[in-house]
Design a protein around this motif. Structure first.
Motif, PDB file in Angstrom:
ATOM      1  N   TRP A  62      19.019 -15.617   8.804  1.00  0.00           N
ATOM      2  CA  TRP A  62      20.268 -16.344   9.005  1.00  0.00           C
ATOM      3  C   TRP A  62      20.852 -16.790   7.663  1.00  0.00           C
ATOM      4  O   TRP A  62      20.108 -17.033   6.710  1.00  0.00           O
ATOM      5  CB  TRP A  62      20.002 -17.533   9.930  1.00  0.00           C
ATOM      6  N   GLY A  76      19.306 -19.787   5.984  1.00  0.00           N
ATOM      7  CA  GLY A  76      17.974 -19.478   5.447  1.00  0.00           C
ATOM      8  C   GLY A  76      18.076 -18.639   4.181  1.00  0.00           C
ATOM      9  O   GLY A  76      17.320 -18.827   3.225  1.00  0.00           O
ATOM     10  N   GLY A 116      11.724 -24.550  11.775  1.00  0.00           N
ATOM     11  CA  GLY A 116      12.547 -23.459  12.324  1.00  0.00           C
ATOM     12  C   GLY A 116      12.511 -22.272  11.380  1.00  0.00           C
ATOM     13  O   GLY A 116      13.541 -21.718  11.011  1.00  0.00           O
ATOM     14  N   ASN A 157       6.949 -23.641  10.249  1.00  0.00           N
ATOM     15  CA  ASN A 157       6.908 -24.203  11.594  1.00  0.00           C
ATOM     16  C   ASN A 157       8.018 -23.600  12.466  1.00  0.00           C
ATOM     17  O   ASN A 157       9.190 -23.628  12.091  1.00  0.00           O
ATOM     18  CB  ASN A 157       7.077 -25.730  11.482  1.00  0.00           C
ATOM     19  N   ASP A 158       7.629 -23.054  13.618  1.00  0.00           N
ATOM     20  CA  ASP A 158       8.638 -22.563  14.570  1.00  0.00           C
ATOM     21  C   ASP A 158       8.052 -22.667  15.974  1.00  0.00           C
ATOM     22  O   ASP A 158       6.927 -22.221  16.208  1.00  0.00           O
ATOM     23  CB  ASP A 158       9.049 -21.116  14.257  1.00  0.00           C
ATOM     24  N   ASN A 215       6.023 -28.662  17.976  1.00  0.00           N
ATOM     25  CA  ASN A 215       7.364 -29.222  17.779  1.00  0.00           C
ATOM     26  C   ASN A 215       7.261 -30.501  16.945  1.00  0.00           C
ATOM     27  O   ASN A 215       6.830 -31.543  17.427  1.00  0.00           O
ATOM     28  CB  ASN A 215       8.020 -29.513  19.132  1.00  0.00           C
ATOM     29  N   GLY A 248      16.483 -24.433   7.329  1.00  0.00           N
ATOM     30  CA  GLY A 248      17.369 -23.287   7.111  1.00  0.00           C
ATOM     31  C   GLY A 248      18.109 -22.932   8.386  1.00  0.00           C
ATOM     32  O   GLY A 248      17.503 -22.509   9.370  1.00  0.00           O
ATOM     33  N   ASP A 249      19.430 -23.131   8.395  1.00  0.00           N
ATOM     34  CA  ASP A 249      20.284 -22.784   9.535  1.00  0.00           C
ATOM     35  C   ASP A 249      19.801 -23.396  10.841  1.00  0.00           C
ATOM     36  O   ASP A 249      19.737 -22.723  11.875  1.00  0.00           O
ATOM     37  CB  ASP A 249      20.418 -21.263   9.678  1.00  0.00           C
ATOM     38  N   MET A 250      19.502 -24.666  10.801  1.00  0.00           N
ATOM     39  CA  MET A 250      19.020 -25.373  11.994  1.00  0.00           C
ATOM     40  C   MET A 250      20.110 -26.178  12.687  1.00  0.00           C
ATOM     41  O   MET A 250      19.862 -26.871  13.657  1.00  0.00           O
ATOM     42  CB  MET A 250      17.849 -26.287  11.616  1.00  0.00           C
ATOM     43  N   TYR A 264      22.770 -25.154  14.419  1.00  0.00           N
ATOM     44  CA  TYR A 264      23.527 -24.113  15.129  1.00  0.00           C
ATOM     45  C   TYR A 264      24.185 -24.614  16.411  1.00  0.00           C
ATOM     46  O   TYR A 264      25.008 -23.929  16.981  1.00  0.00           O
ATOM     47  CB  TYR A 264      22.629 -22.901  15.418  1.00  0.00           C
TER      48      TYR A 264
HETATM   49  C1  LIG Z   1      18.941 -19.978  13.554  1.00  0.00           C
HETATM   50  S1  LIG Z   1      17.215 -19.718  13.451  1.00  0.00           S
HETATM   51  C2  LIG Z   1      16.903 -20.015  11.718  1.00  0.00           C
HETATM   52  C3  LIG Z   1      15.684 -19.263  11.221  1.00  0.00           C
HETATM   53  C4  LIG Z   1      15.447 -19.335   9.711  1.00  0.00           C
HETATM   54  N1  LIG Z   1      15.285 -20.680   9.251  1.00  0.00           N
HETATM   55  C5  LIG Z   1      16.561 -18.660   8.950  1.00  0.00           C
HETATM   56  O1  LIG Z   1      17.432 -19.371   8.431  1.00  0.00           O
HETATM   57  O2  LIG Z   1      16.574 -17.420   8.900  1.00  0.00           O
HETATM   58  C6  LIG Z   1      16.544 -21.189  14.193  1.00  0.00           C
HETATM   59  C7  LIG Z   1      15.027 -21.158  14.415  1.00  0.00           C
HETATM   60  O3  LIG Z   1      14.614 -22.477  14.797  1.00  0.00           O
HETATM   61  C8  LIG Z   1      13.595 -22.367  15.753  1.00  0.00           C
HETATM   62  N2  LIG Z   1      13.544 -23.678  16.434  1.00  0.00           N
HETATM   63  C9  LIG Z   1      14.397 -24.204  17.352  1.00  0.00           C
HETATM   64  N3  LIG Z   1      14.032 -25.457  17.671  1.00  0.00           N
HETATM   65  C10 LIG Z   1      12.927 -25.750  16.938  1.00  0.00           C
HETATM   66  C11 LIG Z   1      12.076 -26.902  16.824  1.00  0.00           C
HETATM   67  N4  LIG Z   1      12.271 -27.992  17.546  1.00  0.00           N
HETATM   68  N5  LIG Z   1      11.047 -26.855  15.946  1.00  0.00           N
HETATM   69  C12 LIG Z   1      10.810 -25.725  15.219  1.00  0.00           C
HETATM   70  N6  LIG Z   1      11.575 -24.604  15.300  1.00  0.00           N
HETATM   71  C13 LIG Z   1      12.613 -24.613  16.143  1.00  0.00           C
HETATM   72  C14 LIG Z   1      13.987 -21.192  16.600  1.00  0.00           C
HETATM   73  O4  LIG Z   1      12.887 -20.648  17.296  1.00  0.00           O
HETATM   74  C15 LIG Z   1      14.546 -20.244  15.537  1.00  0.00           C
HETATM   75  O5  LIG Z   1      13.557 -19.387  15.036  1.00  0.00           O
END
Ligand SMILES: C[S@@+](CC[C@H](N)C(=O)[O-])C[C@H]1O[C@@H](n2cnc3c(N)ncnc32)[C@H](O)[C@@H]1O
Length: 236
Positions: free
Chosen positions: A72, A75, A98, A119-120, A146, A161-163, A165
């Motif tokens: 993303w 990220g 994430g 962490n994901d 979580n 990173g890109d959290m 959304y």
């Molecule tokens: C938009 S993607 C961003 C991935 C990566 N950081 C990037 O920028 O390429 C969001 C990620 O957050 C994860 N996610 C969503 N809620 C989360 C939580 N409460 N704790 C950890 N990860 C989470 C999703 O599974 C997904 O892989």
């Protein structure tokens, strides 16, 4: 270890159980190794336009919401910032919330961070991160717990990173950052200017530390975002 992959076929949801090895094989089967992004130092298993799944009907996808299969924009710039500012990360303990495909965590390992937790909450993402970490000969620990909302994170640096959304996740993270305390000492965010982020009151507590143009592949995948920024959380 077993992971659960949800499989949609003919619009009917079936729960399938795969061993970790099977999940990794499935990821390898449906992705290609790509360096066509802002951090070509890092090779990643991604679903690209060269992959069959890119062109297939969602019902034929063996994964539910494979966010981990894309790198993303938020990220990408966060990882670029890390690779360009090695001295800030060297020897540090980092948590990447994430983590998705794991690129940002892998960037931390490449600049010699001491301990990196990717962490994901998606178990399949953790499998993909392990694959990608191995591919880049780096050392990253995965966690599917979580952590959002919890206290006492034992790390120096927290990465997001890109959290931002959607609105709910943005509010949840913003509230969490307000109550997280003094540890970690450095919180860094990568975001391309998503709607729920750019107008959020949290922006008053952020300082922009870098902006990068996105590569063509990322622009075409992300509805016209052409650049993205890295922000540091600095509550008064
Ligand atoms: C938009 S993607 C961003 C991935 C990566 N950081 C990037 O920028 O390429 C969001 C990620 O957050 C994860 N996610 C969503 N809620 C989360 C939580 N409460 N704790 C950890 N990860 C989470 C999703 O599974 C997904 O892989």
């Amino acid at each position: 270890m077993k992971v659960i992959l949800k499989c949609t076929r003919n619009s009917k949801q079936i729960l399938k159980r795969f061993h970790s090895k099977d999940a990794k094989n499935l990821i390898k089967q449906h992705t290609e190794i790509s360096r066509d992004h802002l951090t070509p130092e890092i090779a990643l298993h991604l679903i690209t336009q060269n992959c069959q799944l890119w062109h297939s009907h969602p019902d034929t996808c063996p994964f539910i919401d494979p966010f981990w299969a894309f790198y993303w924009p938020g990220g990408q710039v966060l990882s670029r910032y890390i690779l360009d500012n090695k001295e800030l990360f060297e020897g540090k303990t980092v948590i990447d919330i994430g983590a998705g495909c794991g690129a940002t965590s892998i960037a931390c390992s490449l600049v010699d961070a001491h301990h990196i937790i990717a962490n994901d909450i998606d178990n399949v993402a953790c499998e993909c991160i392990e694959l990608n970490s191995e591919l880049n000969k780096t050392s990253v620990t995965t966690s599917a717990v979580n952590l959002l909302g919890g206290n006492d994170l034992e790390c120096d640096i927290l990465l997001l990173g890109d959290m931002f959304y959607d609105e709910i996740t943005t509010n949840t993270i913003s509230d969490w950052l307000d109550h997280i305390g003094s540890c970690p000492t450095n919180i860094l965010i990568g975001d391309p200017g998503r709607h729920s982020f750019k107008n959020h009151p949290m922006k008053n507590k952020l300082e922009k530390v870098g902006t990068y143009d996105l590569p063509a592949s990322c622009v075409s995948e992300n509805n016209g975002f052409t650049y993205a920024s890295v922000w540091q959380y600095r509550p008064s």
